[in-house]
Every structure is written in C-alpha cells, then in structure tokens.
Design a protein around this motif. Structure first.
Motif, short mmCIF file in Angstrom:
data_model
loop_
_atom_site.label_atom_id
_atom_site.label_comp_id
_atom_site.label_asym_id
_atom_site.label_seq_id
_atom_site.Cartn_x
_atom_site.Cartn_y
_atom_site.Cartn_z
N ARG A 36 -13.05 -3.98 12.61
CA ARG A 36 -12.48 -2.84 13.25
C ARG A 36 -10.82 -2.89 12.91
NH1 ARG A 36 -14.99 -3.24 19.27
NH2 ARG A 36 -17.24 -3.21 18.60
N PRO A 37 -10.24 -1.61 13.16
CA PRO A 37 -8.74 -1.66 13.00
C PRO A 37 -8.19 -2.53 14.00
CG PRO A 37 -9.71 0.69 12.92
CD PRO A 37 -10.77 -0.37 13.52
N ARG A 38 -6.92 -2.80 13.83
CA ARG A 38 -5.91 -3.41 14.83
C ARG A 38 -5.22 -2.15 15.27
NH1 ARG A 38 -2.14 -6.90 13.78
NH2 ARG A 38 -2.23 -7.70 15.82
N SER A 39 -5.18 -1.84 16.51
CA SER A 39 -4.61 -0.75 17.24
C SER A 39 -3.14 -0.81 16.89
CB SER A 39 -4.81 -0.79 18.74
OG SER A 39 -4.46 -1.77 19.42
N GLY A 40 -2.50 -1.89 17.06
CA GLY A 40 -0.93 -1.75 16.89
C GLY A 40 -0.48 -1.50 15.44
N LEU A 62 0.94 -1.08 -0.03
CA LEU A 62 0.00 0.12 -0.08
C LEU A 62 0.78 1.11 -0.01
CD1 LEU A 62 -2.59 -0.73 2.82
CD2 LEU A 62 -2.79 -0.78 0.31
N ALA A 63 0.79 2.04 -1.03
CA ALA A 63 1.60 3.35 -1.18
C ALA A 63 0.96 4.28 -0.02
CB ALA A 63 1.45 3.88 -2.54
N ALA A 64 1.59 5.19 0.43
CA ALA A 64 1.38 6.55 1.30
C ALA A 64 -0.17 6.99 0.63
CB ALA A 64 2.42 7.47 1.21
N GLY A 65 -1.18 7.03 1.51
CA GLY A 65 -2.38 7.51 1.02
C GLY A 65 -3.25 6.19 0.28
N GLU A 66 -2.93 5.25 0.06
CA GLU A 66 -3.71 4.41 -1.02
C GLU A 66 -4.41 3.52 0.01
OE1 GLU A 66 -2.77 0.88 -4.11
OE2 GLU A 66 -1.24 1.48 -2.76
N GLU A 110 4.73 6.57 4.26
CA GLU A 110 5.51 5.65 3.62
C GLU A 110 4.84 4.36 3.29
OE1 GLU A 110 8.37 4.47 6.72
OE2 GLU A 110 8.96 6.56 6.97
N SER A 111 5.29 3.55 2.24
CA SER A 111 4.84 2.50 1.74
C SER A 111 4.88 1.36 2.91
CB SER A 111 5.35 1.94 0.51
OG SER A 111 5.17 2.72 -0.61
N PHE A 112 3.54 0.51 2.73
CA PHE A 112 3.43 -0.35 3.82
C PHE A 112 3.19 -1.62 3.03
CE2 PHE A 112 0.98 -3.16 6.85
CZ PHE A 112 1.87 -3.28 7.73
N THR A 113 3.93 -2.97 3.42
CA THR A 113 3.80 -4.02 2.83
C THR A 113 3.07 -4.91 3.74
OG1 THR A 113 5.76 -3.81 1.53
CG2 THR A 113 4.93 -6.13 1.84
N ILE A 114 2.04 -5.86 3.07
CA ILE A 114 1.07 -6.76 3.63
C ILE A 114 1.53 -8.26 3.11
CG2 ILE A 114 -1.26 -7.46 4.00
CD1 ILE A 114 -2.08 -4.51 3.46
N SER A 121 1.95 1.58 12.03
CA SER A 121 2.49 2.14 10.67
C SER A 121 1.52 2.95 9.92
CB SER A 121 2.23 0.27 9.93
OG SER A 121 3.08 -0.21 10.39
N GLY A 122 0.26 3.39 10.61
CA GLY A 122 -0.61 4.15 9.98
C GLY A 122 -1.58 3.59 9.21
N VAL A 123 -1.72 2.29 9.41
CA VAL A 123 -2.74 1.32 8.50
C VAL A 123 -3.90 1.18 9.29
CG1 VAL A 123 -2.96 -0.70 7.19
CG2 VAL A 123 -0.91 0.68 7.03
#
Length: 145
Positions: A62-66, A37-41, A100-104, A71-73
């Motif tokens: 729901r989101p995962r808090s960690g 996921l690119a920044a803002g994607e 920053e980009s984030f890889t899942i 990571s801002g995801v």
C-alpha cells in the motif's frame, strides 16, 4: 501472530512496525544510488526482501499516506498482492503523480505492507440471484447527500 520467513538482502534492518498498534510496516528502497522519478514517471524499485508467507495469507502493498500527500508519489497497483507461493524479490511499482521530479534515496521508506488473511472462493453457478434493496445500483447510485 504468524511467523514469516524473510531473506534480507537490502542492507537495511528488517521491516518493523512504527507503533504498537500499526497495521502495516514500511518497506525501503534497496537501491545503490538515488533514483529520480520525473513527473508522471513510474518505476519498479527493489526492496531486497524475499519472503515465505504461510498458506492463507497475502502481503498487501500500500502507499505511504505522507509520501502521497506531500509529494504525489504512490504505489501504482494499490493494493498490490504478494502471494504465499511467490519467492522472488519484492518489487514496488511507484508513480509520481506530481508536476515535479521526486528523488528516492537508498533506504527511503517507499510503501507500507500489511499481512492479511484470505479465503479461497468456491463458485456456485446459478441462473438468478436473490434481489436486494440496492439491486443493480452501481456507481453513484445513492446520489449526493
């Protein structure tokens, strides 16, 4: 504890509670290869899971808090609702709020889900509502304390 039928095509174990008092259980990304996921994607990710909830229940996504803190995801439509009559694959809309980009990776825990009871509403149309101390005070009405 309600029984929920689940079809698991994810290739991973069934979702489970991390501790005895956990309200939610984690759902995993059912992807064949890493997704970045690119920044803002934002992107819809599959879980490989289909469920049949009992009437009167929803599954809240729901989101995962960690993941959000580190990571801002997060889950974009939070909380998301899986209705009792939905039989399709559960998909999770993630967004990367960081710079920053984030890889899942396949099998990464991407959100949590909570089973919740709900009630239907029966509307009663009226001309006026009874007054309260708060009245029409909305956003920020109580000031800074």
């Amino acid at each position: 504890m309600p029984k929920v039928k689940i079809q698991n095509n994810s290739g991973f174990a069934l979702p489970d509670y991390a501790t005895a008092l956990s309200a939610g259980f984690d759902l995993r990304a059912a992807i064949a290869s890493p997704v970045t996921l690119a920044a803002g994607e934002r992107r819809l990710l599959p879980t490989g899971l289909r469920i049949a909830l009992p009437e009167g229940y929803e599954l809240q996504i729901r989101p995962r808090s960690g993941l959000a803190l580190k990571s801002g995801v997060t889950v974009l439509n939070s909380p998301g609702t899986i209705d009792a009559d939905y039989r399709g694959e559960i998909g999770i809309i993630l967004i990367n709020h960081s710079a920053e980009s984030f890889t899942i990776n396949p099998g990464d825990r991407i959100c949590q889900a909570v089973l919740a009871r709900y009630e239907k509403v029966e509307w009663e149309a009226v001309d006026t509502l009874e007054s309260t101390e708060r009245g029409e005070g909305g956003f920020g009405h109580s000031g800074v304390k």
